[in-house]
Design a protein around this motif. Structure first.
Motif, PDB file in Angstrom:
ATOM      1  N   GLY A   6       0.925  -1.217  -0.012  1.00  0.00           N
ATOM      2  CA  GLY A   6       0.118  -0.097   0.213  1.00  0.00           C
ATOM      3  C   GLY A   6       0.898   1.343  -0.123  1.00  0.00           C
ATOM      4  O   GLY A   6       1.942   1.381   0.731  1.00  0.00           O
ATOM      5  N   ASP A   7       0.258   2.185  -0.449  1.00  0.00           N
ATOM      6  CA  ASP A   7       0.909   3.812  -0.569  1.00  0.00           C
ATOM      7  C   ASP A   7       0.679   4.237   1.020  1.00  0.00           C
ATOM      8  O   ASP A   7       1.467   5.211   1.412  1.00  0.00           O
ATOM      9  N   SER A   8      -0.064   3.279   1.973  1.00  0.00           N
ATOM     10  CA  SER A   8      -0.100   3.642   3.130  1.00  0.00           C
ATOM     11  C   SER A   8       1.356   3.542   3.943  1.00  0.00           C
ATOM     12  O   SER A   8       1.807   3.903   5.032  1.00  0.00           O
ATOM     13  N   ASP A  52       0.478  -0.534  -4.961  1.00  0.00           N
ATOM     14  CA  ASP A  52      -0.362   0.575  -5.093  1.00  0.00           C
ATOM     15  C   ASP A  52       0.235   1.579  -5.881  1.00  0.00           C
ATOM     16  O   ASP A  52       1.442   1.800  -5.892  1.00  0.00           O
ATOM     17  N   LYS A  80      -2.987  -1.424  -7.868  1.00  0.00           N
ATOM     18  CA  LYS A  80      -4.159  -1.065  -7.160  1.00  0.00           C
ATOM     19  C   LYS A  80      -4.256   0.415  -7.526  1.00  0.00           C
ATOM     20  O   LYS A  80      -3.214   1.143  -7.346  1.00  0.00           O
TER      21      LYS A  80
HETATM   22  O1  KIV Z   1      -2.454   1.766   1.084  1.00  0.00           O
HETATM   23  C1  KIV Z   1      -2.832   0.983   1.732  1.00  0.00           C
HETATM   24  O2  KIV Z   1      -2.721   0.620   2.512  1.00  0.00           O
HETATM   25  C2  KIV Z   1      -4.540   0.690   1.075  1.00  0.00           C
HETATM   26  C3  KIV Z   1      -5.465  -0.279   1.947  1.00  0.00           C
HETATM   27  C4  KIV Z   1      -5.671   0.552   3.117  1.00  0.00           C
HETATM   28  C5  KIV Z   1      -6.580  -0.482   1.162  1.00  0.00           C
HETATM   29  O3  KIV Z   1      -4.933   1.688   0.203  1.00  0.00           O
END
Ligand code: KIV
Length: 270
Positions: free
Chosen positions: A41-43, A81, A111
């Motif tokens: 994730g970009d998280s 992501d 994603k």
């Molecule tokens: O970047 C991320 O971790 C996400 C998830 C929370 C779906 O997009």
């Protein structure tokens, strides 16, 4: 490893599992647990790099973290992501940028935080062989537009827009859809309407699968969103282990004899 078509066409009742990972050792642990998909994730921006949003994350950083996850994971499908502004400004650049996550980093799919502007792009990417997971509801790259990481789809108009966009992205060829921080009854209707699986985060139990940020799930984060369940206390374990290390060094108990080696011929070298 499940393929994107197996994920897309999955008909059994067992929910699909997905967790994030950002590095090789975590990916290996997550992978060993048998999750279906790992999301880089970009998280990573908030969770690992100390930013207060995902906006500063660069494509080069995503390539680097995704490569590490690919090296650590053996079985799970790895989804990367696409970071803020790596798609949307220019068609050719958008395709090249998504392509890097497969060509250079070895991801199986990308994603993309979705909207009107990603329907045609999704169709192009899929035609070119880049599988796309769509993402609707709370899309954190829109944080400034949304005024915070707030619940989405809470009015009939907003809910209808999410349902319509979900259908359009399915038609464009997305193999799955993340639904973030939306009412559970909206998620249930989207799940019922679509043939592709919905993967929920803060979207209730009716989705076809669930995703969480791994640091939240294992109890490493110092803050979690209200919809998160924490399944461990890794932060507590780390704090206690680090305290023990500091105490052992300060007390002269570490390193001990068994952690050291001695070479006889090095006696009296002066
Ligand atoms: O970047 C991320 O971790 C996400 C998830 C929370 C779906 O997009």
């Amino acid at each position: 490893m499940p393929t994107v078509t197996e994920i897309r066409d999955r008909t059994d009742d067992t929910p699909i599992t997905m967790l994030t990972a950002y590095d090789a050792p975590t990916a290996s642990i997550v992978d060993d647990s048998g999750v279906d998909m790992i999301l880089v994730g970009d998280s990573v921006g908030n969770v690992m790099l100390g930013h207060d949003s995902t906006l500063p994350v660069t494509l080069d950083q995503m390539v680097s973290h995704t490569s590490a996850v690919v090296r650590g994971a053996e079985d799970a499908l790895v989804v990367a992501d696409v970071p803020f502004l790596s798609v949307g400004a220019d068609e050719g650049d958008s395709i090249e940028n998504c392509g890097r996550l497969l060509k250079e980093a070895g991801a199986d799919a990308v994603k993309i935080e979705s909207g009107d502007h990603t329907v045609k792009l999704t169709e192009q990417l899929v035609q070119l062989g880049i599988p796309v997971m769509a993402h609707l509801g709370l899309t954190p790259q829109q944080v400034n537009q949304l005024g915070g990481h707030t619940r989405q789809g809470t009015t009939p108009e907003a809910a209808r827009e999410i349902l319509d966009l979900a259908t359009e992205h399915q038609r464009a060829g997305a193999f799955a859809l993340v639904l973030e921080h939306v009412p559970s009854n909206l998620a249930a209707q989207v799940t019922e309407t679509l043939d592709i699986p919905t993967i929920g985060i803060g979207a209730g139990p009716a989705c076809d699968g669930q995703v969480l940020v791994v640091n939240d799930a294992v109890g490493l984060s110092d803050w979690t969103p209200p919809f998160v369940e924490t399944f461990g206390d890794v932060r507590g374990e780390m704090e206690s282990a680090i305290d023990d290390y500091v105490t052992a060094v300060e007390d002269g108990e570490y390193p001990a004899e068994e952690h050291s080696h001695h070479e006889d011929e090095l006696e009296d070298i002066y």
